[in-house]
Design a protein around this motif. Sequence first.
Motif, mmCIF file in Angstrom:
data_model
loop_
_atom_site.group_PDB
_atom_site.id
_atom_site.type_symbol
_atom_site.label_atom_id
_atom_site.label_comp_id
_atom_site.label_asym_id
_atom_site.label_seq_id
_atom_site.Cartn_x
_atom_site.Cartn_y
_atom_site.Cartn_z
ATOM 1 N N PRO B 200 0.840 -1.141 -0.068
ATOM 2 C CA PRO B 200 0.093 0.049 0.041
ATOM 3 C C PRO B 200 0.679 1.239 0.023
ATOM 4 C CG PRO B 200 0.041 -1.073 2.377
ATOM 5 C CD PRO B 200 0.994 -1.911 1.453
ATOM 6 N N GLY B 201 2.129 1.202 0.103
ATOM 7 C CA GLY B 201 3.121 2.303 0.208
ATOM 8 C C GLY B 201 3.148 2.858 1.606
ATOM 9 N N SER B 202 3.910 3.722 1.767
ATOM 10 C CA SER B 202 4.162 4.662 2.989
ATOM 11 C C SER B 202 4.698 5.830 2.859
ATOM 12 C CB SER B 202 5.084 3.859 4.014
ATOM 13 O OG SER B 202 6.377 4.192 3.688
ATOM 14 N N LEU B 203 4.462 6.618 3.757
ATOM 15 C CA LEU B 203 5.297 8.160 3.577
ATOM 16 C C LEU B 203 6.685 8.015 3.509
ATOM 17 C CD1 LEU B 203 3.765 10.941 3.546
ATOM 18 C CD2 LEU B 203 3.702 11.037 6.049
ATOM 19 N N GLY B 204 7.273 7.202 4.202
ATOM 20 C CA GLY B 204 8.674 7.251 4.101
ATOM 21 C C GLY B 204 9.277 6.803 2.656
ATOM 22 N N ILE B 205 8.378 5.849 2.028
ATOM 23 C CA ILE B 205 9.035 5.398 0.724
ATOM 24 C C ILE B 205 8.517 6.534 -0.359
ATOM 25 C CG2 ILE B 205 8.428 3.936 -1.154
ATOM 26 C CD1 ILE B 205 7.267 1.850 0.851
ATOM 27 N N ALA B 206 7.597 7.325 0.032
ATOM 28 C CA ALA B 206 7.199 8.442 -0.923
ATOM 29 C C ALA B 206 8.227 9.552 -0.740
ATOM 30 C CB ALA B 206 5.842 9.046 -0.629
ATOM 31 N N ILE B 207 8.658 9.911 0.328
ATOM 32 C CA ILE B 207 9.711 10.671 0.608
ATOM 33 C C ILE B 207 11.149 10.299 -0.050
ATOM 34 C CG2 ILE B 207 11.216 11.882 2.320
ATOM 35 C CD1 ILE B 207 9.083 11.826 4.385
ATOM 36 N N SER B 208 11.471 9.039 0.074
ATOM 37 C CA SER B 208 12.571 8.553 -0.733
ATOM 38 C C SER B 208 12.541 8.737 -2.127
ATOM 39 C CB SER B 208 12.742 7.058 -0.261
ATOM 40 O OG SER B 208 12.628 6.757 0.998
ATOM 41 N N GLU B 209 11.398 8.434 -2.806
ATOM 42 C CA GLU B 209 11.087 8.588 -4.222
ATOM 43 C C GLU B 209 11.223 10.397 -4.370
ATOM 44 O OE1 GLU B 209 9.017 5.587 -6.524
ATOM 45 O OE2 GLU B 209 7.287 6.171 -5.154
ATOM 46 N N ALA B 210 10.523 11.115 -3.935
ATOM 47 C CA ALA B 210 10.773 12.490 -3.990
ATOM 48 C C ALA B 210 12.025 12.971 -4.066
ATOM 49 C CB ALA B 210 9.864 13.369 -3.038
ATOM 50 N N ILE B 211 12.850 12.854 -3.093
ATOM 51 C CA ILE B 211 14.175 13.028 -2.936
ATOM 52 C C ILE B 211 15.143 12.679 -3.991
ATOM 53 C CG2 ILE B 211 16.243 13.105 -1.440
ATOM 54 C CD1 ILE B 211 14.655 12.797 1.189
ATOM 55 N N GLU B 212 14.806 11.517 -4.320
ATOM 56 C CA GLU B 212 15.805 10.743 -5.286
ATOM 57 C C GLU B 212 15.399 11.558 -6.626
ATOM 58 O OE1 GLU B 212 15.439 6.397 -5.590
ATOM 59 O OE2 GLU B 212 15.845 6.508 -7.816
ATOM 60 N N ILE B 213 14.349 11.606 -7.052
ATOM 61 C CA ILE B 213 13.903 12.577 -8.296
ATOM 62 C C ILE B 213 14.564 13.826 -8.122
ATOM 63 C CG2 ILE B 213 12.018 13.567 -9.527
ATOM 64 C CD1 ILE B 213 11.784 10.719 -9.947
ATOM 65 N N ALA B 214 14.545 14.575 -7.175
ATOM 66 C CA ALA B 214 15.057 15.969 -6.988
ATOM 67 C C ALA B 214 16.681 16.029 -7.061
ATOM 68 C CB ALA B 214 14.563 16.419 -5.653
ATOM 69 N N VAL B 215 17.199 14.935 -6.335
ATOM 70 C CA VAL B 215 18.696 15.142 -6.476
ATOM 71 C C VAL B 215 19.565 14.554 -7.471
ATOM 72 C CG1 VAL B 215 18.855 15.046 -3.927
ATOM 73 C CG2 VAL B 215 18.966 12.929 -5.029
ATOM 74 N N SER B 216 18.490 13.652 -8.243
ATOM 75 C CA SER B 216 19.095 12.922 -9.518
ATOM 76 C C SER B 216 18.950 13.679 -10.589
ATOM 77 C CB SER B 216 18.589 11.582 -9.764
ATOM 78 O OG SER B 216 17.356 11.598 -9.702
ATOM 79 N N ASP B 217 18.458 15.016 -10.657
ATOM 80 C CA ASP B 217 18.035 15.757 -11.972
ATOM 81 C C ASP B 217 19.385 16.301 -12.052
ATOM 82 O OD1 ASP B 217 17.722 17.372 -14.165
ATOM 83 O OD2 ASP B 217 16.004 18.944 -12.805
ATOM 84 N N THR B 218 20.140 15.840 -13.386
ATOM 85 C CA THR B 218 21.433 16.384 -13.618
ATOM 86 C C THR B 218 21.524 17.950 -14.244
ATOM 87 O OG1 THR B 218 21.241 15.705 -15.975
ATOM 88 C CG2 THR B 218 22.370 14.156 -14.306
#
Lengths: 458, 458
Positions: B200-218
């Motif tokens: 069902p997902g969790s806030l913890g996983i969603a934060i990880s995804e959001a941070i990953e997208i943000a920091v990996s934009d070259t």
Amino acid sequence: MKQRTINLTPEELPREWYNILADIKMNPPLGPDGKPISPEMLAPVFPMNLIEQEVSSERWIKIPEEVLDVLSIWRPTPLIRATRLEEVLGTPARIYLKNESVSPPGSHKPNTAVAQAYYNKVFGIKKLVTETGAGQWGSALAFACSQYGLDCEVYMVRVSFDQKPHRKTVMQTWGGVCYPSPSDRTNAGRAVLEKYPDTPGSLGIAISEAIEIAVSDTTGKTRYSLGSVLNHVMLHQTIIGLETKKQLEKVGDYPDVIIGCAGGGSNFAGLSYPFVYDKIHGKQIEIYPVEPTACPTLTKAPYVYDHGDEAKYTPLLAMHSLGHAFIPPPIHAGGLRYHGIAPTISQLVNDNLITPKSITQLDAFDAGVLVARTEGIIPAPETNHALACVIDEARKAKEEGKEKVILVNFSGHGLLDLGSYEKYFNHELTNFALSDEEILKSEKIYETFPKPELIRSF
Amino acid sequence: MKQRTINLTPEELPREWYNILADIKMNPPLGPDGKPISPEMLAPVFPMNLIEQEVSSERWIKIPEEVLDVLSIWRPTPLIRATRLEEVLGTPARIYLKNESVSPPGSHKPNTAVAQAYYNKVFGIKKLVTETGAGQWGSALAFACSQYGLDCEVYMVRVSFDQKPHRKTVMQTWGGVCYPSPSDRTNAGRAVLEKYPDTPGSLGIAISEAIEIAVSDTTGKTRYSLGSVLNHVMLHQTIIGLETKKQLEKVGDYPDVIIGCAGGGSNFAGLSYPFVYDKIHGKQIEIYPVEPTACPTLTKAPYVYDHGDEAKYTPLLAMHSLGHAFIPPPIHAGGLRYHGIAPTISQLVNDNLITPKSITQLDAFDAGVLVARTEGIIPAPETNHALACVIDEARKAKEEGKEKVILVNFSGHGLLDLGSYEKYFNHELTNFALSDEEILKSEKIYETFPKPELIRSF
């Protein structure tokens, strides 16, 4: 900081409503015998103090302190200068949104619901009964009844009841009871259910049920309440336009164009009537009621005597009508799916004081999304029709290089209509335009009724 | 007419935020090495102008004109004297509701979303990424991004995404894109989906995804945005309390008790911090952050160093925490289901300046329905917790015969949470209280982390 909102203080709340009956001539409502009805004939349905307002020709009617007290929960409402929309459109026009979406039920509807609940309370009534289509009106009346300790019973068209369970929950949260219509609680409902057990229901049937419950209470303590069309409803809504006048004065502006969506007509009337008064006295203003092409009452239907409901319980009203049995296509602006329109609005069209327009469903949603992304507020599907007309006018002003002032009633927010936005984004919405055959077909219904005189007020 | 609302003019909008870091001492955030982090370490995640605000100890920080311009769409917000609630409770207390529900997204969240979008825009950022649980924060950020022309990408916990499709539609209407989390768009998401395809997902996983997208934009043009907990978020929310002070001055009142619900803590902080300043300087005020008994961070959890997210991407923050892997019971106040709380709020508890309270789910909804029926506005489930505490205090004032002034943050409306009201009316809601064993179990998670000093600011 650019000033986006023009606010009034609570002390600046208007203390009187403007009654347009003081300034125009009207065909009277007719009873079953074809003769003008007397106030007494409406007494089982409405309390006498509201009937007196319905027929009054006093220009200014005092707003009771107890009504102002409740209205002041959210009134005066803000007037928003839509600078970001203007920028995006590159228009020289100045656009003002009168934001009626800030009321607890999210629309202009409680302006009259509160007044009606108050007058019923004062008259000794304990319970109000009404119908609702999409649920906006039923919610507003439940809210108003909660403020004066009245019971509230709402008959909601079955298909909407099933599609929008949250509307029932809103009414319940304010202490109202909501039944799907047709129900087994009335003769009218049971008769329909026997014939068509799977019927989706209609506003006409729901009105019949609500009136039947109201008039059959032998204690005499129950009345019916209507959220649009009637003169006293338009009267209560004029607080919108009266506030707007004060707000525009503060920034030294005055409208060249006034726009409101129109189903029964109450939000359009509320904003525009105080300015119609100015127009009668010489001001140059274009005033546009905007309807959906799917339900083109003012733009395509004739001026006739017709019933306000399908079951013919109401008197005959002189109005533009598609016929009281007309079932409009299933557009998402449920509040604009009405076969007739307020008699006062019809008369203003006859007097050439206002000019009706019509808008397609897709143009309406295009406009609503643009306004949400620029001005930040998600509009109701009904409001989208008015906003599409605003955008047309703003583009016209650009072409003509004119510094027009455009004023529109932002009549409600869309937070309880997001399903229709979802369909829009998924490309599942379509346009509906009514063919002349369909309109001709519906016309036959009122052919046997008396014909109204084409009165000119001036 | 009793005056129900106390309004401010747009000219009276506060021009500066209040920064509580000027007045209290704090344990610093720690990096993976256990040493205080430097501002540069946060640079891939947040723009430097916001990082500077995060660590600033200037007491007053100027609100940019461009931020005031957008805030003025709905600010200043009304302060409502809840006279009908007072009457029904028969209390001598005067109750004031600061109505943050009037913003376009319906809560206090855009106060910081707008400021964050502005600072990112000024820093040259083109896109913001965030997570959202129930959807309130994601909606607010999508709204804010639409006002400054930024792209917005939101990772919404899968179970909420499926249960509340309308929240996605709200974000879409403002031009935001919303994905269910875990998604196949990130390494973090794909790893979880491979292991648990039906999660069902969790806030913890969603934060990880959001941070990953943000920091990996070259291109370096994307940043992450957080809606609570951090110092700069609390700072932006203080406009609530600063407005309220001016409003209460107008009627010559001052609060004896201040109440706000607290998940991450931002609405509580926004209302109370300007008054905490007064309390530091000698005023007698009781200040209560209110949490659900199902997630009793301040009332039951210890003051520790812990991560703000489950995936341990964030620095270690000194705060009360139930443990970063704690999954709160499924109460309907999704905004209060957070394992930790703002470090500044934790410090104020240590300084005995504020006193946490907790409320059960059913008491919260009882209170919300009573307030809806008296004051007319349907509150968000989170807000209901604060209102239950208000009612407790008003009843206490009645017992003691004291003329107390109670001030509460009406942090949001419940029009997008009606499903939870429906369950309440259908008797399908239950209470959740956390056993000491469950709390003890969650404590173990941060046992290996450094321990914060128990600082007293005075």
